[in-house]
Design an enzyme around this catalytic site. Sequence first.
Site, PDB file in Angstrom:
ATOM      1  N   GLY A  28      28.423  40.537  35.523  1.00  0.00           N
ATOM      2  CA  GLY A  28      29.647  41.026  36.004  1.00  0.00           C
ATOM      3  C   GLY A  28      29.506  41.102  37.394  1.00  0.00           C
ATOM      4  N   TYR A  29      30.661  41.392  38.037  1.00  0.00           N
ATOM      5  CA  TYR A  29      30.750  41.470  39.328  1.00  0.00           C
ATOM      6  C   TYR A  29      31.471  42.850  39.684  1.00  0.00           C
ATOM      7  CZ  TYR A  29      28.970  36.951  40.022  1.00  0.00           C
ATOM      8  OH  TYR A  29      28.323  35.738  39.904  1.00  0.00           O
ATOM      9  N   LEU A  30      30.878  43.712  40.511  1.00  0.00           N
ATOM     10  CA  LEU A  30      31.442  44.963  41.086  1.00  0.00           C
ATOM     11  C   LEU A  30      32.329  44.505  42.367  1.00  0.00           C
ATOM     12  CD1 LEU A  30      28.155  47.054  41.013  1.00  0.00           C
ATOM     13  CD2 LEU A  30      30.210  47.282  39.465  1.00  0.00           C
ATOM     14  N   GLU A  82      34.495  44.109  37.416  1.00  0.00           N
ATOM     15  CA  GLU A  82      35.727  43.348  37.541  1.00  0.00           C
ATOM     16  C   GLU A  82      35.966  42.747  36.223  1.00  0.00           C
ATOM     17  OE1 GLU A  82      35.548  40.710  40.890  1.00  0.00           O
ATOM     18  OE2 GLU A  82      35.735  42.406  42.246  1.00  0.00           O
TER      19      GLU A  82
END
Length: 155
Positions: A28-30, A82
């Site tokens: 996932g992406y911060l 996100e």
Amino acid sequence: MIEIERKFLVKDNSFKTTAFAENHIAQGYLSSVPQRTVRVRIKGEKGFLTIKGISNESGLSRFEWEKEIPVEEAKALLLLCEKGVIDKTRFEVRSGNHVYEIDVFYGDNEGLIIAEIELGSETETFEKPSWLDEEVTDDKRYYNSYLSNNPYKNW
């Protein structure tokens, strides 16, 4: 560190017969802004935090920093990411002097298979196995950070 890589679509699953490694990946992406993506990844039983800068004009090179972190910390960070956690299996296949990393995507990106090869320079030559298809290095739709927000199923 500068990462130099090229990306290709994959025609079929024939690469699996020569794969020497296979790992499930959740990531996932911060932050998924192109200027600085901050990724959390669980690969097999290991956790990683990765920061990538914006790609150069050719799309081949960009800054990358990666640090291994405890898998429990990676699981906790994934909860802060996100929307659109990426789910895939990565196969590694040797071809000549290089290793291709082939990602088979699941969930909202089902049906997408992408091969990446890391190079020592932008002009380095490499073997192209028969299962490689169109090059998509400069197409930002195939970046994992893009796929997390704009899944393949919606194209």
